[in-house]
Scaffold this motif. Structure first.
Motif, PDB file in Angstrom:
ATOM      1  N   THR A   1       0.946  -1.390   0.016  1.00 36.65           N
ATOM      2  CA  THR A   1      -0.260  -0.103   0.367  1.00 36.65           C
ATOM      3  C   THR A   1       0.861   1.375   0.184  1.00 36.65           C
ATOM      4  OG1 THR A   1      -2.032   0.954   0.869  1.00 36.65           O
ATOM      5  CG2 THR A   1      -0.301   0.028   2.690  1.00 36.65           C
ATOM      6  N   GLY A   2       0.024   2.413   0.188  1.00 34.43           N
ATOM      7  CA  GLY A   2       0.704   3.946  -0.301  1.00 34.43           C
ATOM      8  C   GLY A   2       0.163   4.260  -1.464  1.00 34.43           C
ATOM      9  N   GLU A   3       0.400   5.460  -0.854  1.00 35.20           N
ATOM     10  CA  GLU A   3      -0.223   6.866  -2.227  1.00 35.20           C
ATOM     11  C   GLU A   3      -0.445   5.999  -3.527  1.00 35.20           C
ATOM     12  OE1 GLU A   3      -0.270  10.978  -0.720  1.00 35.20           O
ATOM     13  OE2 GLU A   3       1.384   9.970   0.402  1.00 35.20           O
ATOM     14  N   ASN A   4      -0.800   6.463  -3.869  1.00 38.29           N
ATOM     15  CA  ASN A   4      -1.017   7.080  -6.432  1.00 38.29           C
ATOM     16  C   ASN A   4       0.686   7.448  -6.144  1.00 38.29           C
ATOM     17  OD1 ASN A   4      -2.874   5.647  -6.529  1.00 38.29           O
ATOM     18  ND2 ASN A   4      -4.118   8.042  -6.780  1.00 38.29           N
ATOM     19  N   GLY A   5       1.156   6.449  -6.916  1.00 33.23           N
ATOM     20  CA  GLY A   5       2.790   6.857  -7.024  1.00 33.23           C
ATOM     21  C   GLY A   5       3.958   6.787  -6.506  1.00 33.23           C
ATOM     22  N   ALA A   6       3.150   6.427  -5.328  1.00 30.16           N
ATOM     23  CA  ALA A   6       4.184   5.772  -4.615  1.00 30.16           C
ATOM     24  C   ALA A   6       5.253   4.019  -4.654  1.00 30.16           C
ATOM     25  CB  ALA A   6       3.578   4.795  -2.861  1.00 30.16           C
ATOM     26  N   GLY A   7       4.758   3.590  -5.913  1.00 31.56           N
ATOM     27  CA  GLY A   7       6.121   2.919  -6.538  1.00 31.56           C
ATOM     28  C   GLY A   7       4.882   1.377  -6.425  1.00 31.56           C
ATOM     29  N   LYS A   8       4.098   1.164  -5.830  1.00 27.93           N
ATOM     30  CA  LYS A   8       3.298  -0.732  -5.070  1.00 27.93           C
ATOM     31  C   LYS A   8       2.617  -1.022  -6.790  1.00 27.93           C
ATOM     32  CE  LYS A   8      -1.242   1.824  -4.146  1.00 27.93           C
ATOM     33  NZ  LYS A   8      -0.469   2.982  -4.511  1.00 27.93           N
ATOM     34  N   SER A   9       2.238  -0.377  -7.694  1.00 32.00           N
ATOM     35  CA  SER A   9       2.133  -1.100  -8.947  1.00 32.00           C
ATOM     36  C   SER A   9       2.961  -1.431  -9.727  1.00 32.00           C
ATOM     37  CB  SER A   9       1.003  -0.198  -9.518  1.00 32.00           C
ATOM     38  OG  SER A   9      -0.564  -0.895  -8.879  1.00 32.00           O
ATOM     39  N   THR A  10       3.660  -0.470 -10.094  1.00 36.73           N
ATOM     40  CA  THR A  10       5.271  -0.578 -10.481  1.00 36.73           C
ATOM     41  C   THR A  10       5.996  -1.960 -10.037  1.00 36.73           C
ATOM     42  OG1 THR A  10       5.282   1.785 -10.973  1.00 36.73           O
ATOM     43  CG2 THR A  10       7.909   0.537 -11.327  1.00 36.73           C
ATOM     44  N   LEU A  11       6.122  -2.080  -8.344  1.00 36.78           N
ATOM     45  CA  LEU A  11       7.049  -2.826  -7.758  1.00 36.78           C
ATOM     46  C   LEU A  11       6.402  -4.651  -8.510  1.00 36.78           C
ATOM     47  CD1 LEU A  11       9.252  -4.088  -6.298  1.00 36.78           C
ATOM     48  CD2 LEU A  11       7.545  -3.751  -4.358  1.00 36.78           C
ATOM     49  N   MET A  12       4.688  -4.484  -8.491  1.00 30.94           N
ATOM     50  CA  MET A  12       4.481  -5.826  -8.799  1.00 30.94           C
ATOM     51  C   MET A  12       4.202  -6.015 -10.376  1.00 30.94           C
ATOM     52  SD  MET A  12       3.154  -7.446  -6.169  1.00 30.94           S
ATOM     53  CE  MET A  12       4.421  -6.720  -5.505  1.00 30.94           C
ATOM     54  N   LYS A  13       4.320  -4.751 -11.084  1.00 39.28           N
ATOM     55  CA  LYS A  13       5.164  -4.985 -12.984  1.00 39.28           C
ATOM     56  C   LYS A  13       5.994  -6.121 -13.212  1.00 39.28           C
ATOM     57  CE  LYS A  13       0.997  -2.508 -14.273  1.00 39.28           C
ATOM     58  NZ  LYS A  13       1.010  -0.630 -14.880  1.00 39.28           N
ATOM     59  N   LEU A  14       7.235  -5.054 -11.915  1.00 35.26           N
ATOM     60  CA  LEU A  14       8.164  -6.345 -12.690  1.00 35.26           C
ATOM     61  C   LEU A  14       8.574  -7.301 -11.651  1.00 35.26           C
ATOM     62  CD1 LEU A  14      10.840  -3.274 -10.499  1.00 35.26           C
ATOM     63  CD2 LEU A  14      10.288  -3.984 -12.564  1.00 35.26           C
ATOM     64  N   LEU A  15       7.783  -8.177 -10.584  1.00 35.71           N
ATOM     65  CA  LEU A  15       7.231  -9.366 -10.700  1.00 35.71           C
ATOM     66  C   LEU A  15       6.313  -9.834 -11.773  1.00 35.71           C
ATOM     67  CD1 LEU A  15       7.763 -11.976  -8.443  1.00 35.71           C
ATOM     68  CD2 LEU A  15       5.905 -10.613  -7.306  1.00 35.71           C
ATOM     69  N   ALA A  16       5.655  -9.826 -12.204  1.00 38.15           N
ATOM     70  CA  ALA A  16       4.738  -9.939 -13.159  1.00 38.15           C
ATOM     71  C   ALA A  16       5.133 -10.406 -14.911  1.00 38.15           C
ATOM     72  CB  ALA A  16       3.780  -8.903 -13.325  1.00 38.15           C
ATOM     73  N   GLY A  17       6.426  -9.731 -14.303  1.00 38.65           N
ATOM     74  CA  GLY A  17       7.163  -9.683 -15.944  1.00 38.65           C
ATOM     75  C   GLY A  17       7.015  -7.782 -16.994  1.00 38.65           C
ATOM     76  N   VAL A  18       6.038  -7.806 -16.953  1.00 42.91           N
ATOM     77  CA  VAL A  18       5.891  -6.319 -17.278  1.00 42.91           C
ATOM     78  C   VAL A  18       7.144  -5.721 -17.834  1.00 42.91           C
ATOM     79  CG1 VAL A  18       4.079  -4.537 -17.263  1.00 42.91           C
ATOM     80  CG2 VAL A  18       3.233  -5.929 -16.566  1.00 42.91           C
ATOM     81  N   HIS A  19       7.402  -4.691 -16.726  1.00 45.76           N
ATOM     82  CA  HIS A  19       8.683  -4.829 -16.500  1.00 45.76           C
ATOM     83  C   HIS A  19       9.664  -4.866 -16.040  1.00 45.76           C
ATOM     84  CE1 HIS A  19       6.363  -0.827 -17.944  1.00 45.76           C
ATOM     85  NE2 HIS A  19       5.929  -1.123 -16.364  1.00 45.76           N
ATOM     86  N   GLN A  20      11.056  -4.933 -16.520  1.00 42.21           N
ATOM     87  CA  GLN A  20      12.151  -5.170 -16.172  1.00 42.21           C
ATOM     88  C   GLN A  20      13.186  -4.319 -14.529  1.00 42.21           C
ATOM     89  OE1 GLN A  20      11.848  -5.755 -19.366  1.00 42.21           O
ATOM     90  NE2 GLN A  20      10.351  -7.619 -18.146  1.00 42.21           N
ATOM     91  N   PRO A  21      13.640  -4.138 -13.957  1.00 42.24           N
ATOM     92  CA  PRO A  21      13.907  -3.474 -13.068  1.00 42.24           C
ATOM     93  C   PRO A  21      15.930  -2.561 -13.751  1.00 42.24           C
ATOM     94  CG  PRO A  21      13.822  -6.165 -12.240  1.00 42.24           C
ATOM     95  CD  PRO A  21      13.390  -6.002 -13.409  1.00 42.24           C
ATOM     96  N   ASP A  22      15.916  -1.426 -13.499  1.00 41.15           N
ATOM     97  CA  ASP A  22      17.063  -1.144 -13.897  1.00 41.15           C
ATOM     98  C   ASP A  22      18.486  -1.735 -13.222  1.00 41.15           C
ATOM     99  OD1 ASP A  22      15.834   0.099 -15.822  1.00 41.15           O
ATOM    100  OD2 ASP A  22      15.352   1.774 -14.195  1.00 41.15           O
ATOM    101  N   ALA A  23      17.962  -2.014 -11.525  1.00 44.24           N
ATOM    102  CA  ALA A  23      19.266  -2.801 -10.458  1.00 44.24           C
ATOM    103  C   ALA A  23      18.100  -3.078  -9.735  1.00 44.24           C
ATOM    104  CB  ALA A  23      19.807  -1.184  -9.896  1.00 44.24           C
ATOM    105  N   GLY A  24      19.087  -4.322  -8.734  1.00 45.19           N
ATOM    106  CA  GLY A  24      18.012  -5.232  -8.337  1.00 45.19           C
ATOM    107  C   GLY A  24      18.096  -6.723  -8.485  1.00 45.19           C
ATOM    108  N   GLU A  25      17.421  -7.052  -7.371  1.00 49.03           N
ATOM    109  CA  GLU A  25      17.666  -9.240  -8.401  1.00 49.03           C
ATOM    110  C   GLU A  25      16.380  -9.660  -7.715  1.00 49.03           C
ATOM    111  OE1 GLU A  25      20.738 -10.757  -4.717  1.00 49.03           O
ATOM    112  OE2 GLU A  25      20.951 -10.609  -7.825  1.00 49.03           O
ATOM    113  N   LEU A  26      15.329 -10.093  -7.764  1.00 52.41           N
ATOM    114  CA  LEU A  26      14.507 -10.894  -7.526  1.00 52.41           C
ATOM    115  C   LEU A  26      14.866 -12.237  -7.705  1.00 52.41           C
ATOM    116  CD1 LEU A  26      11.919  -9.990  -9.861  1.00 52.41           C
ATOM    117  CD2 LEU A  26      12.281  -9.222  -7.690  1.00 52.41           C
TER     118      LEU A  26
END
Length: 519
Positions: A43-68
């Motif tokens: 959770t968090g406000e809109n723009g907090a990054g929660k949907s982006t983080l889950m889209k990385l886990l869903a394969g929609v986007h790929q991270p610029d740094a870090g690992e899963l």
């Protein structure tokens, strides 16, 4: 930053995840861990990054740094197909149901059963019926999805996600279009997945759902990890403070304590539908009047009948302008005539009924300036008025030519309200003023409505959130079976007292009508 740990090995681990979109840092060095057999809120406000983080886990986007890591092994999810192969199923907030296909065809799209090289339609219907029955969704597999309500389409979306053979499920704001009964079904489904040892990531800013469904909460703010806590360690007020840095009560602007002004709309008699009860109420300038009740008790029909969106069967309504002059007001003449009299509706479904998503912000606000304009008159441009309105609304956007569909739910809601403010409307009828809106934007919308009535406007706000009604409004009208059974001062009101009015037969005999209370 260290990863929070519950002692058991996590099924999903994200370490040092960062993601940028152009110059915007959507995620910055975020850590997250999720365990099998848990429902983990993000959770968090809109723009907090929660949907982006889950889209990385869903394969929609790929991270610029870090690992899963999934199941203790590093993974590279290059696309959604790779995420599905890794056992991750996602129910996105945006509907992907194809309206020209049946329920069964949508459920099994891309994995249709075949026989002799052709789609086996009998097997498809059987498989789809089994999926729906297992989840508890009563829909005909042969029904075209274009004929379904938004809530039913969301149920099909959920069924698509959970029918996958996955170990990790992501739900992104799944309850936005669902009614109370459908939310209850979703709760049963979530608990069944948890009992099966699945990990569920649940993205939401609805606090009641987080405390009802989830056992762990991760808060993000401005693309950064704030905390991960067990739900038992949190209260509503503490969670809000973690999300936005303010307490629950601080979300609501203070009431100024002055007596309400003269009448704006006097509803002596209103019958929205054939056989419906007669509603009587009075809206005064300078006050926000809330309307609540259990789902489907007729409150929505009252609001829509007043707005002309649902022409009432009969009515006797007196409209008072700012100078106190009495005007004829008959919503049976339609929305256009209602708007000409200074009454505007902010509908619950802003995307379907309120906004032109492909048009720029400026054009959506500009529509309010067309109120009362004849067909042969040149449409006004008034760029300065629109820019001033955007500043007043505190819109978070690139510029005023950005399509309104690209905005967050809270900013879209502000545009809807801003359209009527630009139009000079002095009475607002608002359905679910902050549905699908993050906590920070809620405070700003509450401030807009309070400022509107302090300038002499009147607001009638329909909400299913009792805490919102108590915090935002000056008076609360409770509706049961189409009748207004109570008119309660919001200051000092409790959820228990309001629910008693909504539930208990005979309560109306103890309550004077809204018109009698306020006249």
């Amino acid at each position: 930053m260290s990863l929070p740990s519950s002692g058991a090995e996590a099924l999903v681990v994200a370490r040092g995840i960062s993601k940028r979109f152009g110059s915007t840092a959507a995620l910055q060095d975020v850590n997250l861990s999720g365990h099998a057999g848990s429902i983990h809120a993000l959770t968090g406000e809109n723009g907090a990054g929660k949907s982006t983080l889950m889209k990385l886990l869903a394969g929609v986007h790929q991270p610029d740094a870090g690992e899963l890591h999934i199941g203790g092994r590093p993974v590279h999810l290059r696309d959604p197909a790779a995420a599905r192969a890794a056992g991750i199923s996602t129910v996105f907030q945006e509907l992907t149901v194809l309206p020209n296909l049946t329920v069964a065809e949508n459920l099994l799209l891309g994995r249709e059963p075949t026989r002799h090289g052709l789609v086996d339609r009998a097997a498809m219907l059987t498989d789809a019926a089994n999926v729906l029955a297992r989840i508890g969704i009563a829909l005909d597999p042969q029904r075209p999805c274009g004929s379904l309500s938004i809530g039913e389409q969301q149920l099909v979306e959920i069924a698509k996600g959970v029918s996958a053979d996955a170990s990790v499920f992501i739900f992104d704001e799944p309850t936005a279009p669902l009614n109370r009964a459908e939310v209850d079904k979703l709760e049963q489904l979530l608990r069944a997945l948890k009992a099966q040892g699945k990990l569920v990531f649940y993205i939401s800013h609805r606090l009641d759902e987080i405390f009802r469904f989830c056992d762990t909460v991760t808060v993000l703010k401005d693309g950064r990890w704030v905390c991960t806590e067990p739900i038992e360690a949190l209260t509503h007020d503490r969670l809000i403070a973690l999300m936005v840095g303010r307490s629950l009560q601080a979300l609501f602007p203070p009431r100024d304590g002055t007596a309400p002004g003269p009448a704006a709309l006097e509803v002596r008699e209103l019958t929205p539908l054939p056989g419906a009860a007669n509603a009587r109420l009075l809206l005064r300038r300078g006050e926000i009047v809330g309307m609540g009740g259990l789902e489907g008790q007729g409150q929505r029909e009252i609001i829509r009948a007043l707005a002309g969106a649902l022409p009432p069967v009969s009515c006797d309504i007196v409209r008072h302008d700012r100078e106190g002059r009495v005007q004829p007001f008959d919503p049976r003449h339609g929305v256009e005539q209602v708007v000409r009299h200074g009454v505007g509706l902010v509908p619950e479904d802003r995307k379907l009924e309120g906004l032109y998503l492909e048009l720029p912000i400026a054009d959506n606000i500009r529509l309010g300036l067309l109120r009362g304009l004849g067909l042969m008159r040149r449409a006004p441009r008034e760029r300065g008025v629109i820019e001033q309105m955007a500043q007043q609304l505190q819109l978070r956007s690139r510029d005023l030519v950005q399509p309104v569909g690209d905005l967050s739910g809270g900013n879209q809601q502000k545009v809807m309200i801003g359209r009527w403010l630009a139009a000079g409307i002095d009475t607002l009828l608002v359905e679910q003023p902050t549905r699908g809106v993050d906590v920070g934007a809620k405070a700003e919308i509450y401030g807009l409505l309070r400022g509107f009535v302090q300038r002499g406007g009147a607001v009638l706000a329909l909400s299913s959130d009792l805490l919102e009604l108590i915090g935002l409004c000056d008076r609360i009208l409770m509706v049961r079976a189409g009748r207004i059974v109570g008119d309660v001062p919001a200051e000092g009101a409790t959820e228990e007292a309001l629910l008693a009015l909504a539930l208990v037969d005979g309560a109306e005999s103890k309550q004077p009508s809204a018109l009698e209370v306020t006249a």
